[in-house]
Design an enzyme around this catalytic site. Structure first.
Site, PDB file in Angstrom:
ATOM      1  N   LYS A 191      -3.257   3.456  -2.318  1.00 40.61           N
ATOM      2  CA  LYS A 191      -4.432   2.538  -1.810  1.00 40.61           C
ATOM      3  C   LYS A 191      -5.035   3.144  -0.668  1.00 40.61           C
ATOM      4  O   LYS A 191      -4.568   3.469   0.410  1.00 40.61           O
ATOM      5  CB  LYS A 191      -4.057   1.247  -1.567  1.00 40.61           C
ATOM      6  N   GLY A 214      -0.477   3.888   9.359  1.00 38.92           N
ATOM      7  CA  GLY A 214      -1.289   2.818  10.115  1.00 38.92           C
ATOM      8  C   GLY A 214      -0.803   2.287  11.267  1.00 38.92           C
ATOM      9  O   GLY A 214       0.196   2.919  12.054  1.00 38.92           O
ATOM     10  N   SER A 215      -1.233   0.945  11.409  1.00 38.58           N
ATOM     11  CA  SER A 215      -0.535   0.450  12.756  1.00 38.58           C
ATOM     12  C   SER A 215       0.680  -0.122  12.636  1.00 38.58           C
ATOM     13  O   SER A 215       1.134  -0.317  11.566  1.00 38.58           O
ATOM     14  CB  SER A 215      -1.730  -0.905  12.962  1.00 38.58           C
ATOM     15  N   GLY A 218       2.638  -1.851   9.724  1.00 33.83           N
ATOM     16  CA  GLY A 218       3.941  -1.392   9.371  1.00 33.83           C
ATOM     17  C   GLY A 218       4.937  -2.469   9.043  1.00 33.83           C
ATOM     18  O   GLY A 218       5.903  -2.332   8.227  1.00 33.83           O
ATOM     19  N   CYS A 224      -3.327   9.233  15.408  1.00 33.93           N
ATOM     20  CA  CYS A 224      -2.178   8.536  16.096  1.00 33.93           C
ATOM     21  C   CYS A 224      -1.226   9.194  16.942  1.00 33.93           C
ATOM     22  O   CYS A 224      -0.625   8.720  17.935  1.00 33.93           O
ATOM     23  CB  CYS A 224      -1.134   8.338  14.561  1.00 33.93           C
TER      24      CYS A 224
END
Ligand code: NAI
Ligand code: MG
Length: 495
Positions: free
Chosen positions: A188, A241-242, A246, A297
């Protein structure tokens, strides 16, 4: 079948964008929530898409399961590798188009997408193409009458949830090692940047992969993403991701004890010792925070400079920031900074800048939006910051850096490690022993000595502490996408 839409890219190229969910090698109309992807440069909608509903997620997982149990499991490893080489070739052939799609959808510079994201994606596919038939287990000595051996087997169906900052490159990091190891995937993309991932479905068909080996579903995180992370027939979830998302994915994965790989946030430090190559330290620390418009990141967003060179460093850092202060048209070769991904991120970054101003940090450069259209933010330099400030403690994910001074090695190591994150750290010194000793003391999954921002498809990538679990890339990803089966053989031991 879902329709395609003709999209005119800012560089003049036109192409047909698939809009459906890519399930079992077909683009089918989604039945979930509608969402729009916008151009962060014009703030205008590029396309409205209908995301994958829970039923669509079920279908994608079922297609991946069928392919895993069927044709994909029957293939010799070298043939899996051959498919990955084909995908690499197709990525290379569509390099300009995919880079332009990502630049349009994400707002990043086209040149950065081309030489950063697309070259990396191509290499990642080639690397794992070659790795597919080199996955090996071991034999272990137990007793003369027994034999034990270990085989590394694929996990099964892997859900892969990726962010918007490197849309196509993150797809490559996730899909290539998973397929090399014999898994099938449902990926996704982020709702802000779904276009290049959906386009990749065309390349999967062109490469002739068996239906269901790669499925791409678009949709919102809390609905489509969550359905995927919770799905009872998914064996692994890999996420970038964040840290907050997570954590929720890890909770969802607990439902059936899915294997997880999480690559989350960071607040990575750079340490500049007085004995560093001064000019190089300035340039690398600048690159470390400002590349990809700060949407990285691993960006080194906190710089600590030894007291004796602090004033000189700050002065030169501001000059270098000014020299590179080219914000704007992301398809222009000369542009350094594209737009931030979304109105949400734009407001969030500006909010941190306002907080920094109020907290008493000294603003030496930037500190506002750039222009009046698009989510552009000026490169921003705060100095004389203290460790209690929000801009020093929290991930900003924009072109905003904080610089402060230190006196001793112990002090700076303490400051570097005094965070819940542990993704990366950079240090600058010409003293070899100091470099390695400090590298050893820094709590981070990646340490750069006299450099910053390096990542390479052969080298493990991932974080300590709340920056994640597990490692991507290199041989480490082969562990992340396989499980060990121990086989005990009795050669004649009688009861
Ligand atoms: P996010 O972590 O929420 O989104 C990343 C991906 O997770 C997207 O595909 C999203 O659809 C999906 N997702 C969101 N909620 C989900 C859920 N409950 N279950 C399953 N999937 C879900 O990140 P977001 O909101 O776009 O950005 C917020 C912050 O995250 C940024 O300000 C930045 O600090 C950080 N971030 C870190 C990245 C990294 O590379 N580590 C990349 C992007 C953002
Ligand atoms: Mg977009």
């Amino acid at each position: 079948m879902a329709k395609t839409v003709t999209i005119a890219l800012p560089n003049g190229a036109k192409y047909e964008q698939p809009t459906g969910q890519f399930i079992g090698n077909q683009f089918v109309q989604g039945s979930g929530d509608c969402f729009s992807t916008v151009s962060p440069v014009t703030e205008e909608e590029i396309l409205k898409l209908q995301g994958a509903s829970t039923t669509d997620v079920d279908k994608a997982v079922a297609a991946a399961r069928e392919a895993f149990n069927g044709p994909w499991s029957q293939l010799p490893a070298i043939e899996r590798g051959a498919y990955l080489y084909k995908l690499a070739e197709l990525i290379d052939r569509n390099r300009e188009l995919l880079a332009a799609i990502d630049a349009y959808d994400n707002g990043k510079t086209f040149s950065g997408a081309l030489t950063g994201d697309l070259d990396e994606a191509y290499n990642v596919f080639r690397y794992y193409a070659g790795a597919a038939d080199k996955i090996s287990g071991q034999t272990i000595e137990t007793s003369p009458a027994k034999l034990a051996y270990v085989v590394q087997e694929p996990l099964g169906v892997c859900a892969q949830i990726v962010p918007w900052n490197y849309p196509f490159m993150m797809l490559a990091w996730k899909i290539a090692p998973a397929l090399a190891c014999g898994n099938t995937v449902v990926l996704k993309p982020a709702e802000q940047t779904p276009l290049s991932a959906l386009y990749f479905g065309n390349l999967v068909i062109e490469a002739g992969l068996p239906a269901g080996v790669v499925n791409i579903i678009s949709g919102l995180g809390p609905t489509t993403g969550s359905a995927l992370a919770n799905h009872a027939d998914v064996d692994k979830v890999a996420f970038t991701g964040s840290t907050a998302t997570g954590k929720s994915i890890m909770k969802a994965a607990a439902s059936n004890l899915k294997n997880v790989t999480l690559e989350c946030g960071g607040k990575s430090p750079s340490v500049v010792f007085a004995d560093a190559d001064f000019e190089q330290a300035v340039k690398w620390t600048h690159f470390g925070i400002m590349e990809n418009s700060g949407e990285v990141c691993t960006s080194t967003s906190r710089i600590y400079v030894e007291e004796s060179i602090y004033d000189k460093f700050v002065e030169r850092f501001v000059e270098v920031t000014q020299d590179n202060d080219k914000v704007g048209d992301n398809f222009n070769e000369a542009t350094y900074y594209g737009a931030q991904i979304s109105k949400t991120q734009f407001d969030k970054v500006l909010g941190y800048i306002e907080d920094g101003k109020k907290s008493g940090a000294k603003l030496l450069y930037g500190g506002a939006r750039s222009g009046s259209q698009g989510y552009f933010i000026q490169p921003t330099v705060f100095v004389d910051t203290t460790e209690d400030m929000k801009i020093v403690r929290e991930e900003i994910f924009g072109p905003v850096v904080v610089i402060s001074k230190f006196k001793t090695e112990d002090e700076v190591v303490y400051k570097c490690n005094d965070t819940s994150y542990g993704l990366a750290a950079a240090l600058f010194t010409e003293n070899v022993s100091k470099a390695h000793l400090v590298a050893r003391r820094l709590q981070a999954g990646m340490v750069w000595i006299n450099s910053s921002g390096d990542s390479h498809f052969g080298i493990p990538f991932g974080g300590y502490k709340s920056s994640g679990i597990g490692r991507e890339l290199g041989k480490y990803a082969l562990d992340a996408y396989t499980q060990a089966k121990a086989v005990h053989v009795n050669l004649g031991s009688k009861l």
